[in-house]
Enzyme design. Structure first.
Site, PDB file in Angstrom:
ATOM      1  N   LYS A 126      -1.238 178.899 -23.152  1.00 18.67           N
ATOM      2  CA  LYS A 126      -0.510 179.924 -23.897  1.00 18.67           C
ATOM      3  C   LYS A 126       0.990 179.659 -23.937  1.00 18.67           C
ATOM      4  CE  LYS A 126      -2.061 183.279 -21.310  1.00 18.67           C
ATOM      5  NZ  LYS A 126      -3.137 182.624 -20.538  1.00 18.67           N
ATOM      6  N   THR A 127       1.545 179.385 -22.757  1.00 18.16           N
ATOM      7  CA  THR A 127       2.992 179.198 -22.680  1.00 18.16           C
ATOM      8  C   THR A 127       3.434 178.005 -23.520  1.00 18.16           C
ATOM      9  OG1 THR A 127       3.121 180.212 -20.491  1.00 18.16           O
ATOM     10  CG2 THR A 127       4.927 178.741 -21.117  1.00 18.16           C
ATOM     11  N   GLU A 170       3.720 185.366 -26.240  1.00 22.74           N
ATOM     12  CA  GLU A 170       2.610 184.968 -25.384  1.00 22.74           C
ATOM     13  C   GLU A 170       1.827 186.228 -25.027  1.00 22.74           C
ATOM     14  OE1 GLU A 170       1.837 182.912 -21.017  1.00 22.74           O
ATOM     15  OE2 GLU A 170       3.627 182.367 -22.158  1.00 22.74           O
TER      16      GLU A 170
END
Length: 483
Positions: A126-127, A170
């Site tokens: 995600k990051t 995010e």
């Protein structure tokens, strides 16, 4: 603690003075940055001093180190990190005073209201994907707002209040936060069992992603990696709902696909094909196939948002990484030291694949710190198996985080499962001794990698200092008298 999401979600400007309990964390600090940029009065506290705390003070936040009831005085809203316990004096005092209590998810939703949100979800990546999309959009001339679970190398920040209508966020699933958001578009990198301390079962975890589909604007779209079975199932479900879907990956089923992948050292190069049409080449400065998939998701999202391939590819090529994601900490004597956030078996495997590309003929020497007792109980053996891709392994004690210890759940569950000869695996209960183990085992040309979501990230500077010290102490070579 888990703070209930209020039935009415107010915009940030209606929250009054906002106090953050756990303001130094990756999630809350980003939200605080955005509120400060909008002129909202912000205060907060954290258990330890940090560079993040100092940066927020410089932006105008009143920040405290340590928790005390009187620190919430004057606040209208109190935002609470999930890592904070229910008996925290500031949380208790906020309840006594009847202040508005918000979880991180509601606070992020407050700053996203009125923007066109692109939410990045998934078990892993995600990051990185949020960061890649942000940098790619910036190279297209856009100025999106963003909130990321890590600091971009380019800006040194994890959040920004942009001038455009886009907000790249995010979307964390660990505590169900992503079910609070109502994004225009969503990216799902993969869906694989995790955070079972919150969800209980793998089925419940996967069901949350299915529920997340219902949060996406019908006029928007879903991008998901069809190489991953869990994300591919979401694509099929979303298509049945009539939502526009874009599958990405290396497999033949992907609509936006990477072909002719070449990985050399710290770079990955591939051709992009969109529905059978070759768009051009992308060259990443980060190694590893998992980062290629993240880049494809970011690229496909940018294309569907209406931006051009050339600018997006240029932005992806300029992306230099996010802190704690295969971050180079330094090099001494031909030994490079990297740090990464991997704390799940799949993430460990991905980062070790990337490290193997970086090491070339050298070896990989790893320190791994298991994160959370429940995760170690459930995935400890799989973590150990994944660590077998390294050459030398030091397993540290569990970083307990927000849980209590459990009898019989120790880092030995990981160490005992590493499929390497016993002399190549160390179970080290002493945090301070770990750096010495790494330096003792590393040779010129090797890569030292610190892995985990806890304070293992602090090891890098210690390792580099020790390498420097030993290089100075090493006897100088003298010419051979017979030479």
């Amino acid at each position: 603690m888990k703070v209930p999401v209020p039935s009415e979600l107010l915009p940030a400007e209606a929250l009054g003075r906002v106090h953050f309990v756990g303001i130094g964390g990756a999630g809350l600090s980003g939200i605080a940055r955005i509120m400060l940029a909008r002129g909202i009065e912000v205060s907060g506290s954290d258990a330890k001093p940090s560079a993040t705390i100092e940066a927020l003070r410089a932006l105008g936040a009143e920040c405290f180190v340590g928790h005390a009831a009187e620190q919430v005085a004057g606040a209208d809203t109190v935002v609470v990190s999930t890592a904070v316990r229910a008996d925290n004096p500031e949380v208790v005092e906020a309840g006594r005073l009847g202040l508005r209590l918000l979880p991180r998810s509601a606070a992020l939703e407050a700053v996203m209201q009125g923007r066109r949100v692109v939410a990045v979800a998934g078990t892993h990546g995600k990051t990185t994907t949020t960061s890649m999309l942000t940098v790619a959009l910036q190279h297209c001339g856009a100025d999106p707002s963003f909130a990321i679970g890590g600091d971009l190398n380019e800006s040194g920040s994890n959040a920004h209040d942009g001038t455009g209508d886009l907000f790249v966020a995010e979307a964390d699933e660990s505590d169900g936060a992503f079910l609070v958001y109502s994004p225009y578009a969503a990216l799902v990198t993969n869906v694989e069992a995790d955070h079972l301390d919150n969800y209980g079962t793998e089925e419940a975890y996967r069901a949350a992603f299915t529920e997340f589909l219902g949060r996406i604007d019908p006029a928007g779209f879903l991008v998901a990696c069809t190489d991953d079975p869990g994300a591919a199932a979401l694509v099929a479900d979303a298509a049945e709902r009539g939502l526009r879907t874009i599958g990405v990956g290396i497999g033949a089923d992907a609509e936006v696909r990477a072909e002719n992948l070449r990985q050399v050292g710290a770079t990955s190069t591939f051709d992009v094909v969109d529905r059978g049409r070759r768009l051009g080449e992308v060259r990443l400065q980060v190694p590893g196939q998992h980062y290629v998939l993240d880049a494809l998701a970011a690229l496909a999202s940018g294309l569907r948002l209406g931006f051009g391939f050339a600018d997006l590819a240029r932005g992806l090529g300029a992306y230099s990484g996010t802190r704690r994601r295969m971050e180079l900490k330094g090099e001494v004597g031909g030994i490079r030291v990297y740090d990464s956030y991997a704390h799940h078996p799949k993430e460990i495997s991905g980062d070790l694949e990337a490290a193997r590309s970086l090491a070339g003929p050298g070896r990989i020497v790893v320190a791994f710190q298991p994160h959370m007792v429940s995760r170690t109980r459930i995935f400890g053996a799989e973590m150990g198996q994944a660590l077998g891709a390294a050459d030398e392994v030091v397993v540290m004690d569990i970083y307990v985080a927000r849980e209590d210890p459990e009898p019989g759940v120790t880092a030995a569950l990981v160490a005992d499962a590493v499929p390497l000869p016993a002399e190549q695996v160390v179970l080290e209960p002493s945090w301070s001794a770990t750096a010495e183990h790494l330096v003792d085992r590393a040779l010129p040309g090797d890569v030292i990698l610190t892995l985990g979501a806890g304070d293992v990230t602090l090891l890098g500077p210690s390792v580099l200092a020790l390498l420097t010290q030993r290089a100075k102490e090493a006897p100088e070579e003298t010419p051979d008298d017979d030479g």
